[in-house]
Design an enzyme around this catalytic site. Structure first.
Site, PDB file in Angstrom:
ATOM      1  N   HIS A   1       0.845  -1.568  -0.402  1.00 17.38           N
ATOM      2  CA  HIS A   1      -0.444   0.130   0.020  1.00 17.38           C
ATOM      3  C   HIS A   1       0.794   1.541  -0.017  1.00 17.38           C
ATOM      4  O   HIS A   1       1.521   1.401   1.116  1.00 17.38           O
ATOM      5  CB  HIS A   1      -1.376   0.382   0.756  1.00 17.38           C
ATOM      6  CG  HIS A   1      -1.416   1.222   1.363  1.00 17.38           C
ATOM      7  ND1 HIS A   1      -3.247   0.923   1.603  1.00 17.38           N
ATOM      8  CD2 HIS A   1      -1.767   2.689   0.702  1.00 17.38           C
ATOM      9  CE1 HIS A   1      -3.993   2.449   1.393  1.00 17.38           C
ATOM     10  NE2 HIS A   1      -2.937   2.739   2.079  1.00 17.38           N
TER      11      HIS A   1
ATOM     12  N   HIS B   1       1.749   5.217  -2.027  1.00 17.42           N
ATOM     13  CA  HIS B   1       1.036   6.593  -2.768  1.00 17.42           C
ATOM     14  C   HIS B   1       1.830   7.515  -3.709  1.00 17.42           C
ATOM     15  O   HIS B   1       2.230   8.670  -2.983  1.00 17.42           O
ATOM     16  CB  HIS B   1       0.482   7.219  -1.665  1.00 17.42           C
ATOM     17  CG  HIS B   1      -1.237   7.096  -1.585  1.00 17.42           C
ATOM     18  ND1 HIS B   1      -2.554   6.949  -2.190  1.00 17.42           N
ATOM     19  CD2 HIS B   1      -1.372   6.249  -0.493  1.00 17.42           C
ATOM     20  CE1 HIS B   1      -3.122   6.602  -1.439  1.00 17.42           C
ATOM     21  NE2 HIS B   1      -2.653   6.059  -0.270  1.00 17.42           N
TER      22      HIS B   1
ATOM     23  N   GLU C   1     -10.079   5.066   8.601  1.00 21.22           N
ATOM     24  CA  GLU C   1      -8.840   5.891   8.804  1.00 21.22           C
ATOM     25  C   GLU C   1      -9.234   6.969   9.894  1.00 21.22           C
ATOM     26  O   GLU C   1      -9.496   8.316   9.128  1.00 21.22           O
ATOM     27  CB  GLU C   1      -8.323   6.679   7.438  1.00 21.22           C
ATOM     28  CG  GLU C   1      -6.785   6.806   7.632  1.00 21.22           C
ATOM     29  CD  GLU C   1      -5.843   7.483   6.620  1.00 21.22           C
ATOM     30  OE1 GLU C   1      -5.015   7.595   6.805  1.00 21.22           O
ATOM     31  OE2 GLU C   1      -6.896   7.106   5.403  1.00 21.22           O
TER      32      GLU C   1
END
Length: 591
Positions: free
Chosen positions: A106, A108, A274
């Site tokens: 995971h 970005h 989150e």
């Protein structure tokens, strides 16, 4: 200068870094006296191998033509009279730890390395969302490519062999930019870093069925993974959150996501919960849909922070649903401890660590991974895609020691399995010789120092590379150069450093590259060979040709007065309600 030329110049300029051990480069050799976590050994620990209290197996590893040919109890590969598979050199590791290359599930990387130009003013999750949206003004193909490629070079040098990145697809511009760049980089990095891409939108995006279908088609065309954020805002789980919780039509929207994925045979990857809200139960909602749609083993859920606030009976329901659905949970400790429970005003110490219930997930039989998440952006101002750092900090924050058990699998084989990469993240006979040798001999040594002198081995060959220099990112995006991001104010410090204030905050220029106050800006110099048809480049030449930073409102031709530019900039700044000073010393103008 092309990107390849930049990389070659940077590599040539970088001094050779001392390594913890010298390994042969021929692809066939034997290392003796290695310590390997037992959970990372594919097929189990060979018989007669000594295993210490921290589950480290004492091994000899034979490598033949880039693959692991045999694993022996320490000292037996070189025992007198033994016939080896490899007749190559023998290197004694003297107890150094060896881990398989990492899998980072995971990340970005499309928005990585933007923290200085579009700073999150208070470090909060909502502040990150707003700052990220503002930074989109800087994005163009070259900007996104430079930053993503820079990130992959970091990950590769640190020992990562597989990486999944989420790609922001909230606007047409982002969607049109990220996927072509992703495809180019996936091809470039094939055989080095296995790159996977996930579309990132919020749950409410799927209310527009036509747009949702078009996105799913685009993801399928690029061999990607469909994603969404569920109960993932600061108010995620609260009925008032109609962005990611969507209380009234959540079931319908989740069904649409699973239907689109199933019709196109796409895996799914969600951001869930989150926040620290007890009512945020996106993980459970997704798990129930995964079981309903027969999607066991094809769903990943990241963050899941709110598990820490669910009452015992609700937690038990969630964990059971996730176990039945075969969902892999990926925790992002570095990022979540930075944003969660943070005061918007400052001056308050956080009361919880922000991470999900790693131990309870593992005890429930749920595949649980740990990953980097954001790096030097609005959601986390630090990091380098170094999975050893991620594992080290996770051990400290989540008490993954005493015993360490099989927790190294959380950064190796478990994420690799979620990515459907059976040859990654493990050491075993017949597998590629992809591993990392560290100077640390036990966890107390491994996790105490950065291990920057590690040796990354890929297909039996030690890499000769280091993470790239941040100076490579000292360039002015085309949006600033073309005037698309208005400049509010230009001033100079006593030492001559330029200070530029834009409506979203951003990079600066040197005094020589700014027009004098009150003067019209000069037209840009003639475009060098290779400049795109629209005349925009991500940086200016450093050849001394005098290419100027053109401050033109809206990309209009030169000749407008700076006063008009400042007036328009101030108006936009008032609307944006943000303005940040940034100062950078000694920018290197990269073409």
């Amino acid at each position: 200068m092309t990107q390849q030329q930049l990389e070659q110049a940077a590599a040539a300029a970088a001094p050779a870094q001392p390594r913890c051990v010298a390994l042969p480069t021929g692809g066939s050799f034997t290392v003796t006296n290695a310590r390997v976590p037992t959970g990372c050994i594919h097929g189990g620990v060979p018989g007669s191998v000594s295993v210490c209290v921290d589950n480290l197996a004492h091994l000899d590893i034979e490598v033949v033509r880039g693959r692991i040919a045999a694993l022996h109890p320490a000292g037996q590969a070189t025992a007198a009279g033994r016939r080896w598979h490899s007749q190559g050199p023998v290197v004694d590791l003297k107890g150094k730890m060896v881990l398989p290359c990492f899998a980072d599930l995971h990340t970005h990387i499309d928005k990585g390395h933007t923290t200085e130009r579009s700073r999150n003013p208070n470090g909060s999750l909502s502040g990150a969302d707003r700052s990220t949206a503002r930074d989109a003004a800087f994005w163009d193909e070259q900007d996104v490519y430079r930053r993503m490629d820079f990130s992959l070079r970091c990950a590769y040098a640190h020992g990562t062999s597989a990486l999944r990145t989420h790609l922001i697809n909230m606007t047409p511009k982002q969607t049109q930019l990220t996927w072509p760049v992703f495809m180019h980089l996936r091809k470039k990095w094939a055989g080095k870093v296995e790159l996977q891409g996930v579309s990132l939108v919020v749950l409410s995006f799927f209310r527009d069925e036509a747009a949702a279908t078009a996105l799913a088609d685009l993801v399928a065309a690029h061999g990607g993974i469909l994603g969404a954020a569920v109960c993932c805002a600061e108010k995620g789980g609260d009925p008032s959150d109609d962005w990611t919780t969507c209380e009234q039509d959540r079931d319908e929207l989740l069904d649409r996501i699973f239907r689109l994925a199933k019709e196109r045979n796409l895996d799914l990857d969600f951001h869930t919960d989150e926040n620290g809200n007890e009512l945020a139960r996106g993980l459970r909602y997704v798990a129930l849909k995964a079981e309903q749609w027969g999607y066991q083993g094809r769903v990943v859920c990241g963050h899941c922070c709110s598990l820490a606030f669910q009452p015992p009976e609700e937690l038990a329901k969630t964990l059971e649903a996730v176990r039945r659905a075969g969902v892999t949970v990926v925790s992002l400790p570095l990022v979540n401890q930075w944003t969660q429970d943070r005061s918007h005003e400052g001056g308050r110490t956080p009361r919880w660590r922000g991470i999900t219930l790693l131990h309870e997930l593992r005890q429930a039989g749920i595949p649980t991974a740990i990953s980097s998440d954001n790096v030097r952006d609005q959601f986390y101002a630090y990091g380098d895609l170094d999975m050893l750092e991620v594992f080290t900090q996770s051990c400290r924050m989540a008490h993954l020691d005493r015993p360490y058990g099989d927790w190294p699998q959380a950064v190796t084989s478990i994420p690799a399995d979620a990515m459907h990469l059976p040859e990654h993240g493990r050491i075993g006979v017949g597998l590629p010789a992809d591993f990392v040798v560290f100077r640390g001999r036990r966890y107390s040594e491994l996790l105490s120092r950065p291990q920057y002198d590690r040796v990354v081995v890929r297909n039996g060959v030690p890499l000769d590379c280091s993470p790239p220099s941040y100076e490579e990112l000292d360039y002015v995006p085309a949006a600033i150069r073309a005037g698309e991001v208005p400049v509010m104010e230009v001033s100079f410090a006593a030492d001559g450093q330029a200070r530029v204030k834009t409506s979203i905050g951003g990079p600066v220029a040197t005094r020589e590259q700014l027009p004098p106050a009150g003067k019209s800006s000069k037209p840009a110099a003639a475009a060098p060979a290779g400049t795109p048809a629209n005349g925009r480049r991500s940086g200016a030449s450093n050849s001394g040709s005098g290419s100027a930073l053109v401050l033109q409102p809206g990309g209009a031709p030169g000749g407008r007065y700076l006063q008009l530019l400042l007036l328009a900039s101030c108006l936009m700044a008032a609307l944006a309600a943000v303005g940040t000073y940034t100062s950078i010393v000694g920018l290197s103008w990269l073409s």
